[in-house]
Design a protein around this motif. Structure first.
Motif, short mmCIF file in Angstrom:
data_model
loop_
_atom_site.label_atom_id
_atom_site.label_comp_id
_atom_site.label_asym_id
_atom_site.label_seq_id
_atom_site.Cartn_x
_atom_site.Cartn_y
_atom_site.Cartn_z
N LEU A 17 25.64 37.97 43.97
CA LEU A 17 25.59 37.43 42.62
C LEU A 17 25.46 38.44 41.65
CD1 LEU A 17 22.33 36.00 41.88
CD2 LEU A 17 22.28 37.38 43.59
N HIS A 18 25.86 38.15 40.29
CA HIS A 18 25.38 39.08 39.19
C HIS A 18 24.25 38.15 38.62
CE1 HIS A 18 27.94 42.40 38.99
NE2 HIS A 18 29.17 41.86 39.26
N TYR A 19 23.42 38.71 38.11
CA TYR A 19 22.29 38.18 37.16
C TYR A 19 21.60 38.83 36.20
CZ TYR A 19 18.59 40.39 39.96
OH TYR A 19 17.88 41.41 40.60
N ARG A 20 21.26 38.27 35.17
CA ARG A 20 20.67 38.91 33.97
C ARG A 20 19.35 38.08 33.54
NH1 ARG A 20 24.96 38.62 30.57
NH2 ARG A 20 25.40 40.86 30.53
N LEU A 21 18.37 38.73 33.30
CA LEU A 21 17.17 38.09 32.73
C LEU A 21 16.90 38.81 31.46
CD1 LEU A 21 14.85 35.84 33.29
CD2 LEU A 21 13.55 37.95 34.44
N ALA A 22 17.00 37.79 30.44
CA ALA A 22 16.64 38.41 29.26
C ALA A 22 15.58 37.61 28.44
CB ALA A 22 18.05 38.51 28.41
N THR A 23 15.23 38.29 27.35
CA THR A 23 14.49 37.49 26.33
C THR A 23 15.47 36.71 25.37
OG1 THR A 23 14.64 39.40 24.87
CG2 THR A 23 12.50 39.29 26.14
N LEU A 24 15.18 35.72 24.49
CA LEU A 24 15.83 34.85 23.97
C LEU A 24 16.69 35.73 22.72
CD1 LEU A 24 14.16 31.48 23.71
CD2 LEU A 24 15.80 32.32 25.34
N ASP A 25 15.98 36.72 22.28
CA ASP A 25 16.79 37.58 21.25
C ASP A 25 17.77 38.44 22.07
OD1 ASP A 25 15.48 39.74 22.35
OD2 ASP A 25 14.06 40.05 20.66
N GLY A 26 18.00 38.23 23.33
CA GLY A 26 19.03 39.05 23.91
C GLY A 26 18.84 40.61 24.54
N THR A 27 17.51 40.76 24.50
CA THR A 27 17.18 42.13 25.23
C THR A 27 17.23 41.78 26.63
OG1 THR A 27 15.71 42.28 23.17
CG2 THR A 27 15.38 43.79 25.02
N THR A 31 19.54 43.45 34.51
CA THR A 31 21.18 42.90 34.70
C THR A 31 21.77 43.71 35.50
OG1 THR A 31 22.76 42.34 33.40
CG2 THR A 31 21.83 44.31 32.53
N THR A 32 22.61 43.04 36.26
CA THR A 32 23.55 43.53 37.30
C THR A 32 25.23 43.66 36.71
OG1 THR A 32 24.05 41.85 38.56
CG2 THR A 32 22.17 42.99 39.12
N PHE A 33 25.04 42.86 35.59
CA PHE A 33 26.45 42.80 35.01
C PHE A 33 27.14 43.80 34.60
CE2 PHE A 33 25.06 38.34 34.61
CZ PHE A 33 25.99 37.40 35.01
N ASN A 34 26.52 45.07 34.60
CA ASN A 34 27.08 46.11 34.12
C ASN A 34 27.45 47.02 35.31
OD1 ASN A 34 26.12 45.28 31.67
ND2 ASN A 34 24.50 46.89 31.80
N PHE A 143 18.03 33.04 31.91
CA PHE A 143 18.63 33.73 32.98
C PHE A 143 19.91 33.29 33.40
CE2 PHE A 143 18.47 32.71 37.80
CZ PHE A 143 18.52 33.86 38.30
N GLU A 144 20.67 34.41 33.30
CA GLU A 144 22.12 34.01 33.53
C GLU A 144 22.62 34.66 35.06
OE1 GLU A 144 26.68 35.63 31.94
OE2 GLU A 144 24.54 36.39 30.96
N VAL A 145 23.28 33.61 35.45
CA VAL A 145 24.05 33.93 36.93
C VAL A 145 25.23 33.53 37.20
CG1 VAL A 145 23.10 31.54 37.86
CG2 VAL A 145 23.11 33.27 39.49
N ASN A 146 25.75 34.52 37.87
CA ASN A 146 27.36 34.36 38.32
C ASN A 146 27.18 34.40 39.95
OD1 ASN A 146 29.98 34.24 38.90
ND2 ASN A 146 30.50 36.16 37.73
N LEU A 147 27.31 33.31 40.63
CA LEU A 147 27.23 33.20 42.01
C LEU A 147 28.61 33.62 42.81
CD1 LEU A 147 25.23 30.20 42.77
CD2 LEU A 147 24.38 32.42 43.29
N ILE A 148 28.84 34.48 43.14
CA ILE A 148 29.97 35.50 43.62
C ILE A 148 30.09 34.77 45.11
CG2 ILE A 148 31.29 37.49 44.41
CD1 ILE A 148 29.54 38.81 42.02
N SER A 149 29.05 34.85 46.11
CA SER A 149 29.24 34.10 47.33
C SER A 149 28.00 33.61 47.70
CB SER A 149 30.09 35.13 48.44
OG SER A 149 28.94 36.00 48.76
#
Length: 151
Positions: A17-27, A31-34, A143-149
């Protein structure tokens, strides 16, 4: 052609998966998205339990963002975790040569073994005030997640 249902996340699932944990202001906190996606097994402590709980039951291919209140994340701030430590105790259990600045995260030995990490709030010649709350305590998180498998 079979209409196989996609695999869903269970307590012992093996995920890519790709995941991102961020504060609400977007910091971004992490993240693994990059880069490359993460591959991990649930229940092994690779993700915080509250993040694993978000994933349970999600089908493979899900791309979703969760808004987590502080209580769902690293907890509310606890005023009892703001403690004064004598300078002697600090020097005994950390590097006495270190130059400490307010805002530093300082790691030192706990009486009876283990380690403590606290953020220095104030320091004087004879004492230091530390905040032992998790640095993200009291903060809502995204918490944003993209479950690839899911296996």
């Amino acid at each position: 052609m079979s209409n196989a249902q996609p695999n869903v996340v269970t307590k012992s699932a093996y995920l890519t998966l790709h995941y991102r944990l961020a504060t609400l202001d977007g910091t971004d906190i992490v993240t693994t998205f990059n880069g490359n996606p993460a591959t991990l097994m649930l229940g092994q402590g690779q993700l915080a339990p509250f993040l694993e709980d978000c994933l349970l039951g999600l089908p493979e291919g899900t791309h979703k963002t969760f808004e987590l209140a502080p209580a769902q994340g690293f907890g509310e701030r606890n005023p009892e975790l703001i403690r004064s430590v004598s300078r002697a105790t600090l020097d005994e259990n950390s590097d006495p040569e270190a130059e400490y600045k307010v805002g530093d995260l300082i790691d030192f030995a706990a009486p009876g073994g283990g380690r403590f990490a606290g953020v220095l709030r104030e320091i004087s010649d004879d004492a230091a005030l530390f905040d032992f709350n998790h640095p993200l305590a009291g903060q809502p998180l995204r918490f944003e997640v993209n479950l690839i498998s899911v296996l």
